[in-house]
Design a protein around this motif. Structure first.
Motif, mmCIF file in Angstrom:
data_model
loop_
_atom_site.group_PDB
_atom_site.id
_atom_site.type_symbol
_atom_site.label_atom_id
_atom_site.label_comp_id
_atom_site.label_asym_id
_atom_site.label_seq_id
_atom_site.Cartn_x
_atom_site.Cartn_y
_atom_site.Cartn_z
ATOM 1 N N TYR A 9 0.839 -1.212 0.000
ATOM 2 C CA TYR A 9 0.000 0.000 0.000
ATOM 3 C C TYR A 9 0.866 1.251 0.000
ATOM 4 O O TYR A 9 0.749 2.099 0.862
ATOM 5 C CB TYR A 9 -0.932 -0.028 1.205
ATOM 6 N N LEU A 39 -13.855 -13.761 -7.557
ATOM 7 C CA LEU A 39 -13.447 -13.998 -6.174
ATOM 8 C C LEU A 39 -13.961 -12.900 -5.252
ATOM 9 O O LEU A 39 -14.416 -13.159 -4.147
ATOM 10 C CB LEU A 39 -11.918 -14.064 -6.115
ATOM 11 N N CYS A 40 -13.863 -11.653 -5.702
ATOM 12 C CA CYS A 40 -14.224 -10.544 -4.808
ATOM 13 C C CYS A 40 -15.290 -9.633 -5.405
ATOM 14 O O CYS A 40 -15.716 -8.684 -4.766
ATOM 15 C CB CYS A 40 -12.991 -9.725 -4.476
ATOM 16 N N CYS A 65 -11.082 -3.114 -5.232
ATOM 17 C CA CYS A 65 -10.186 -2.846 -4.113
ATOM 18 C C CYS A 65 -9.135 -1.836 -4.556
ATOM 19 O O CYS A 65 -9.039 -1.482 -5.730
ATOM 20 C CB CYS A 65 -9.532 -4.145 -3.650
ATOM 21 N N ARG A 126 -3.555 -11.586 -4.248
ATOM 22 C CA ARG A 126 -3.936 -10.271 -4.770
ATOM 23 C C ARG A 126 -3.434 -10.025 -6.198
ATOM 24 O O ARG A 126 -3.685 -8.945 -6.749
ATOM 25 C CB ARG A 126 -3.407 -9.156 -3.844
ATOM 26 N N HIS B 351 -12.477 -1.331 0.552
ATOM 27 C CA HIS B 351 -12.848 -2.626 -0.015
ATOM 28 C C HIS B 351 -12.462 -3.753 0.944
ATOM 29 O O HIS B 351 -11.376 -3.744 1.537
ATOM 30 C CB HIS B 351 -12.125 -2.802 -1.350
ATOM 31 N N HIS B 353 -11.459 -6.646 0.485
ATOM 32 C CA HIS B 353 -10.215 -7.340 0.144
ATOM 33 C C HIS B 353 -9.009 -6.679 0.795
ATOM 34 O O HIS B 353 -8.089 -7.340 1.279
ATOM 35 C CB HIS B 353 -10.039 -7.296 -1.376
ATOM 36 N N ASP B 354 -9.030 -5.350 0.792
ATOM 37 C CA ASP B 354 -7.914 -4.616 1.409
ATOM 38 C C ASP B 354 -7.932 -4.818 2.920
ATOM 39 O O ASP B 354 -6.890 -5.002 3.541
ATOM 40 C CB ASP B 354 -8.025 -3.126 1.051
ATOM 41 N N GLY B 369 -15.269 -10.981 0.771
ATOM 42 C CA GLY B 369 -15.785 -11.289 -0.552
ATOM 43 C C GLY B 369 -17.295 -11.239 -0.547
ATOM 44 O O GLY B 369 -17.904 -10.595 0.319
ATOM 45 N N PRO B 383 -20.010 -4.424 -2.824
ATOM 46 C CA PRO B 383 -19.417 -5.460 -3.675
ATOM 47 C C PRO B 383 -19.046 -6.691 -2.857
ATOM 48 O O PRO B 383 -19.051 -7.823 -3.364
ATOM 49 C CB PRO B 383 -18.161 -4.785 -4.243
#
Lengths: 151, 414
Positions: A9, A39-40, A65, A126, B351, B353-354, B369, B383
């Motif tokens: 990040y 997946l997400c 993301c 990721r 998000h 995921h983060d 997810g 999402p």
């Protein structure tokens, strides 16, 4: 913050996530595709104006993301004004780098700002986030109508 | 194995319980594992792990075929597991217990073996808006095959099925009603007993997806009066790859086999094959023998702890986590009045995921997810979410560890 996390990040990524470049709908456009990460649930739409094998303009929109949005934003910056051959070459370099291919250690200089995403190497789950926009690009260039999936 | 714990686990009971699960001593990135992904799969107590070891070390053999000593031991253990499951679900007979790969296969079995020969164009199948993909897609496949229509009973913003709307969806056209007992993404407990009765009143048969319920609630299939009930062993402290379909005997007997092969036949000739009786008619091929043995031990273990203690401990964990989530100004997705120990949330607009990647860096395992419930995520206009799901072996300290990372997530994303 933990080193690996700081590497993932880093400021350039976070900045592109907060203020994505070339964000919106490009109209008219010659090529477009939708990308989806099942997946997400991340979704990216990419539109390009291509003339004489040159990417004259490109824009994206979508939800995702920080990594997928920053990667899409960096892609649009990197490819504006590039030829299709250069775009394909950059994708190959980028993909090899993220998946930690042995030949990739010399790529970082040629990747420019895209090298900011090298930190994703340490997070195999990721990699798909970072490559979503690039797979979408491939689909747009191939003019596939069906949404491309990272799975 | 009887532990004689009370209706509330004492601190020493909880220490003993944690010691039963060897994986809880694992370190992730030099920190103790904080496992809050129990709705995805639960961890296994030592007794289950030992049972698998014992089977392979001492009596590994195929079932129902050999005359030798080992085969008899394996067959006995496999069939005793079926009896244990029947007793556990309060089924009338053990032949009503079909071993399958998991909840997903159980639902597909009912869709194809019960639904496909029966359903006609314009018949209806009713599900709810909070179903897992495994209780959506098999019915969509069946609709494509038969011309039947899939209807969806809506939910409110708390994540509860709107009962008036559910009733309004039922009619004489409704042939199958398939309901989650507990929502995997939100933790909502559905009032299935009343919902089953309403479905029955219009002549529909009912299937309950109990994947998330069996680890938390005592289930009595006769009291519920459902036609089918399905669950997976791995969510209830047993092995992966095995699950259970319970069915009413007259329905199972009338249904054709789901798969053909060995084990499910009485006699085979090229002109005519005679199928086995229940339950073997639905168990083609060599079954998941050690899975059944492990499930038996897992259910014994659960019984030894007692559902009262489990429910109390998990409810305390949920209350504690919910309070901290409010304190940290998280958006909780799913705030049903009747809820099990699942906390789905969003950290601002970050998000999931983060959030999950950062949590993992501190040794905390959660699910991020869409939780195989994409239509549900669409309903809440997110999402994906972060889902922390608690089991009786979790502690308040572990929940503290989760929430200590939330300010760090915000720091990265400020």
């Amino acid at each position: 913050m933990n080193d690996e996390l700081a590497e993932l990040y880093q400021e350039l990524i976070m900045e592109h996530n907060r203020h994505p470049r070339h964000y919106g709908v490009l109209a008219p456009c010659t090529h477009q595709a939708a990308g989806f990460n099942p997946l997400c649930g991340d979704q990216i739409k990419l539109r390009l104006q291509i003339e004489n094998d040159l990417i004259m303009a490109l824009m994206f929109e979508g939800k995702g993301c920080a990594i997928s949005i920053a990667s899409a934003s960096l892609l649009t910056e990197a490819l504006e004004g590039k030829s299709l051959a250069e775009a394909h070459e950059l994708f190959t370099l980028f993909h090899e780098t993220l998946t930690g291919q042995p030949e990739s250690s010399h790529h970082s200089a040629r990747l420019g700002k895209l090298a900011a995403l090298i930190g994703v190497q340490a997070f195999p789950s990721r990699v798909k986030c970072a490559t979503l926009a690039w797979h979408t690009l491939e689909a747009a260039l191939a003019n596939k109508d069906t949404p491309v999936s990272t799975e | 194995m009887d532990k004689h714990f009370g209706k509330v686990f004492s601190p020493s009971d909880l220490r003993e319980i944690r010691n039963d699960f060897p994986i809880l001593k694992v370190k992730i990135k030099h920190r103790p594992l904080v496992y809050l992904d129990n709705a995805a799969t639960s961890q296994k107590p030592q007794c289950v792990i030992d049972a698998l070891d014992r089977y392979y070390s001492h009596y590994n053999s195929n079932v129902h075929r050999g005359l030798h000593e080992l085969s008899e031991l394996a067959t006995t253990a496999y069939e005793q597991s079926r009896q244990r499951v029947a007793h556990f679900l309060k089924a009338k007979e053990s032949c009503q217990i079909i071993f399958v790969k998991g909840t997903t296969e159980a639902i597909n079995l009912v869709a194809q073996s019960y639904g496909r020969p029966l359903l006609k164009k314009d018949d209806e199948i009713l599900i709810t808006a909070l179903e897992h993909h495994s209780n959506i897609v098999p019915w969509q496949v069946l609709c494509e095959q038969t011309g039947a229509k899939l209807r969806v009973a809506p939910i409110n913003l708390q994540g509860e099925v709107i009962q008036e709307e559910y009733e309004a969806c039922l009619s004489e056209k409704t042939k199958i009603v398939a309901l989650a007992h507990i929502s995997n993404a939100l933790g909502t407990i559905l009032p299935i007993k009343a919902m089953i009765a309403k479905a029955r009143a219009v002549g529909a048969i009912t299937l309950i997806d109990g994947a998330q319920a069996i680890p938390h609630l005592r289930v009595d299939v006769q009291d519920l009066d459902c036609d089918f009930y399905a669950f997976s062993a791995h969510k209830v402290y047993g092995p992966t790859g095995i699950g259970v379909l319970y069915g009413k005997k007259e329905l199972l007997e009338a249904m054709p086999p789901y798969q053909g092969g060995g084990e499910m036949i009485q006699s085979v000739s090229f002109e005519k094959t005679v199928y086995q009786n229940l339950p073997h008619k639905f168990e083609a091929g060599t079954p998941h023998i050690e899975g059944a043995i492990g499930l038996h031990v897992a259910l014994d273990y659960l019984h030894s702890l007692g559902y009262e203690g489990i429910a109390h401990q998990e409810h305390e964990l949920l209350l504690y986590a919910t309070e901290l989530a409010h304190k940290h100004h998280l958006r909780i997705i799913g705030e049903a009045k009747e809820k099990t120990s699942i906390l789905s949330f969003m950290v601002d607009n970050i998000h999931a995921h983060d959030v999950g990647t950062i949590l993992n860096h501190y040794g905390i395992a959660v699910r991020v997810g869409h939780h195989c419930a994409m239509p549900l995520m669409e309903f809440f206009k997110v999402p994906s979410t972060v889902r922390a799901s608690f089991a009786f072996y979790n502690t308040q300290d572990e929940i503290d560890a989760l929430f200590e990372v939330i300010p760090k997530v915000r720091e990265v994303f400020q």
